[in-house]
Enzyme design. Structure first.
Site, PDB file in Angstrom:
ATOM      1  NE  ARG A   1      37.398  31.335  41.949  1.00  0.00           N
ATOM      2  CZ  ARG A   1      36.487  31.979  42.438  1.00  0.00           C
ATOM      3  NH1 ARG A   1      35.915  33.160  41.776  1.00  0.00           N
ATOM      4  NH2 ARG A   1      35.367  31.902  43.255  1.00  0.00           N
TER       5      ARG A   1
ATOM      6  CG  ASN B   1      39.646  40.616  37.271  1.00  0.00           C
ATOM      7  OD1 ASN B   1      40.158  39.980  36.806  1.00  0.00           O
ATOM      8  ND2 ASN B   1      39.113  40.546  38.410  1.00  0.00           N
TER       9      ASN B   1
ATOM     10  CD  GLU C   1      39.621  40.718  42.424  1.00  0.00           C
ATOM     11  OE1 GLU C   1      38.552  39.415  42.406  1.00  0.00           O
ATOM     12  OE2 GLU C   1      38.863  40.541  41.902  1.00  0.00           O
TER      13      GLU C   1
ATOM     14  CD  GLU D   1      37.506  46.184  44.817  1.00  0.00           C
ATOM     15  OE1 GLU D   1      38.526  46.158  44.394  1.00  0.00           O
ATOM     16  OE2 GLU D   1      36.928  45.373  43.773  1.00  0.00           O
TER      17      GLU D   1
ATOM     18  CG  HIS E   1      31.383  41.564  40.797  1.00  0.00           C
ATOM     19  ND1 HIS E   1      32.150  40.794  41.877  1.00  0.00           N
ATOM     20  CD2 HIS E   1      30.165  41.231  40.787  1.00  0.00           C
ATOM     21  CE1 HIS E   1      31.238  39.395  41.401  1.00  0.00           C
ATOM     22  NE2 HIS E   1      30.804  39.893  40.549  1.00  0.00           N
TER      23      HIS E   1
ATOM     24  CG  HIS F   1      36.283  36.800  32.949  1.00  0.00           C
ATOM     25  ND1 HIS F   1      36.297  35.272  33.680  1.00  0.00           N
ATOM     26  CD2 HIS F   1      35.226  37.361  33.823  1.00  0.00           C
ATOM     27  CE1 HIS F   1      35.695  35.405  35.006  1.00  0.00           C
ATOM     28  NE2 HIS F   1      35.549  36.970  35.307  1.00  0.00           N
TER      29      HIS F   1
ATOM     30  CB  THR G   1      33.917  37.494  44.406  1.00  0.00           C
ATOM     31  OG1 THR G   1      34.988  37.040  43.279  1.00  0.00           O
ATOM     32  CG2 THR G   1      34.152  38.071  45.803  1.00  0.00           C
TER      33      THR G   1
ATOM     34  NE  ARG H   1      36.590  28.766  39.475  1.00  0.00           N
ATOM     35  CZ  ARG H   1      35.337  29.213  39.989  1.00  0.00           C
ATOM     36  NH1 ARG H   1      34.384  29.972  39.461  1.00  0.00           N
ATOM     37  NH2 ARG H   1      35.371  28.265  41.030  1.00  0.00           N
TER      38      ARG H   1
ATOM     39  CG  HIS I   1      40.469  35.966  42.495  1.00  0.00           C
ATOM     40  ND1 HIS I   1      39.436  35.780  42.480  1.00  0.00           N
ATOM     41  CD2 HIS I   1      40.611  35.439  42.752  1.00  0.00           C
ATOM     42  CE1 HIS I   1      38.832  35.345  43.500  1.00  0.00           C
ATOM     43  NE2 HIS I   1      39.917  35.098  43.984  1.00  0.00           N
TER      44      HIS I   1
HETATM   45  N1  PXP Z   1      36.080  43.178  42.606  1.00  0.00           N
HETATM   46  C1  PXP Z   1      36.428  42.256  43.004  1.00  0.00           C
HETATM   47  C2  PXP Z   1      36.543  42.037  44.301  1.00  0.00           C
HETATM   48  C3  PXP Z   1      36.786  41.560  42.495  1.00  0.00           C
HETATM   49  O1  PXP Z   1      36.669  39.815  43.064  1.00  0.00           O
HETATM   50  C4  PXP Z   1      35.131  41.355  41.039  1.00  0.00           C
HETATM   51  C5  PXP Z   1      36.040  40.054  40.495  1.00  0.00           C
HETATM   52  O2  PXP Z   1      36.816  39.642  40.203  1.00  0.00           O
HETATM   53  C6  PXP Z   1      35.768  42.242  40.620  1.00  0.00           C
HETATM   54  C7  PXP Z   1      36.031  43.357  41.505  1.00  0.00           C
HETATM   55  C8  PXP Z   1      36.066  42.694  38.844  1.00  0.00           C
HETATM   56  O3  PXP Z   1      34.398  41.926  38.723  1.00  0.00           O
HETATM   57  P1  PXP Z   1      33.865  42.118  37.498  1.00  0.00           P
HETATM   58  O4  PXP Z   1      34.793  40.468  36.023  1.00  0.00           O
HETATM   59  O5  PXP Z   1      32.573  41.843  37.569  1.00  0.00           O
HETATM   60  O6  PXP Z   1      33.824  43.345  36.400  1.00  0.00           O
END
Ligand code: PXP
Length: 250
Positions: free
Chosen positions: A51, A13, A76, A157, A197, A16, A107, A55, A49
């Site tokens: 959003r 992901n 996402e 998930e 997550h 960030h 989330t 952001r 994602h």
């Molecule tokens: N899966 C989903 C559905 C999420 O919303 C997130 C956070 O955006 C993640 C995985 C990844 O989580 P993290 O960034 O904490 O590894």
């Protein structure tokens, strides 16, 4: 019934990377560059994602990811009409439906498919009909899994946030058992099981070891760790931790 998965996919992901970029409003660091690097480091997919408040990832990032990366994109999204329309326009490989509240930092909970949104079924159907593999981000809870199956989602998930936040010991064990039971139950329903997550090098092992697990989506920790060791090394170490846990189980 879905088969038990040998190769556990890693979805990286990149949200960030965009968070850091947006802190200064320019174009660096570029999440698309991170996605290309993640592919070289062994990622099996890229997750982003978009959003509602944009952001971190913005619309142009999704356009560029779709045009640039060879890996499958897991888009996402909140289960809103705006996001369904965007998914239908971009046609990513997969769409993961997540709950979204503007005021949250990330989330926070799973999608409440049991209590929820009456129009979730038609939205899932529209995405599926467009050839997009739909997953629902839910708590590791049997009722949520049953409803996900009922609504026609092929993938769930499982939310690993409570497991990752649990204090190591009995509390962590309780959350591990919840994930294991949910993975077994969901797999028995024919669902493909993903999780994500809050996972890091320490917490990933027990989740990766669950035999029904097909994919983990990991972002924040990898991007943070990249500050110290670089994104390539962080992803390779995560991949190795997943493989070790998988191997230990075999
Ligand atoms: N899966 C989903 C559905 C999420 O919303 C997130 C956070 O955006 C993640 C995985 C990844 O989580 P993290 O960034 O904490 O590894």
């Amino acid at each position: 019934m879905a088969s038990v998965h040998q190769h556990l996919r890693l979805g990286v992901n990149i949200d960030h990377v965009a968070t850091v970029r947006n802190a200064r409003g320019g174009s660096h660091p570029d999440p698309v560059r991170a996605a290309l690097l993640a592919a070289k480091a062994g990622a099996d997919g890229i997750t982003a994602h978009l959003r509602e408040d944009r952001r971190h990832i913005v619309d142009a990032d999704i356009e560029r990811l779709m045009a640039t990366i060879a890996l499958p994109l897991n888009f996402e999204m909140a289960a809103t009409d705006e996001m369904v329309a965007l998914a239908l326009r971009h046609r990513p490989h997969a769409a993961c439906l997540v709950p979204e509240r503007r005021e949250e930092r990330t989330t926070e909970g799973g999608l409440d498919v049991v209590g929820g949104q009456g129009d979730l079924g038609p939205k899932i159907a529209r995405l599926r009909d467009a050839g997009i593999r739909v997953s629902l981000f839910i708590a590791p809870d049997k009722a949520q899994l049953d409803m996900a199956r009922h609504l026609g989602a092929p993938v769930v998930e499982l939310h690993t946030g409570p497991y990752c936040h649990a204090v190591a010991g009995a509390e962590r064990q309780h959350e591990t058992t919840r994930l294991a039971d949910a993975a077994t139950h969901g797999h028995g329903l024919g669902l493909e099981i993903h999780a994500g997550h809050g996972l890091d090098f320490e917490t990933v092992g027990a989740v990766a070891a669950l035999p029904e697990m097909a994919e983990l989506n990991i972002g924040h920790f990898l991007v943070g760790e990249a500050i110290f060791v670089g994104l390539d090394a962080a992803i390779r170490r995560m991949r190795a931790a997943m493989d070790t846990a998988r191997g230990a189980r075999a």
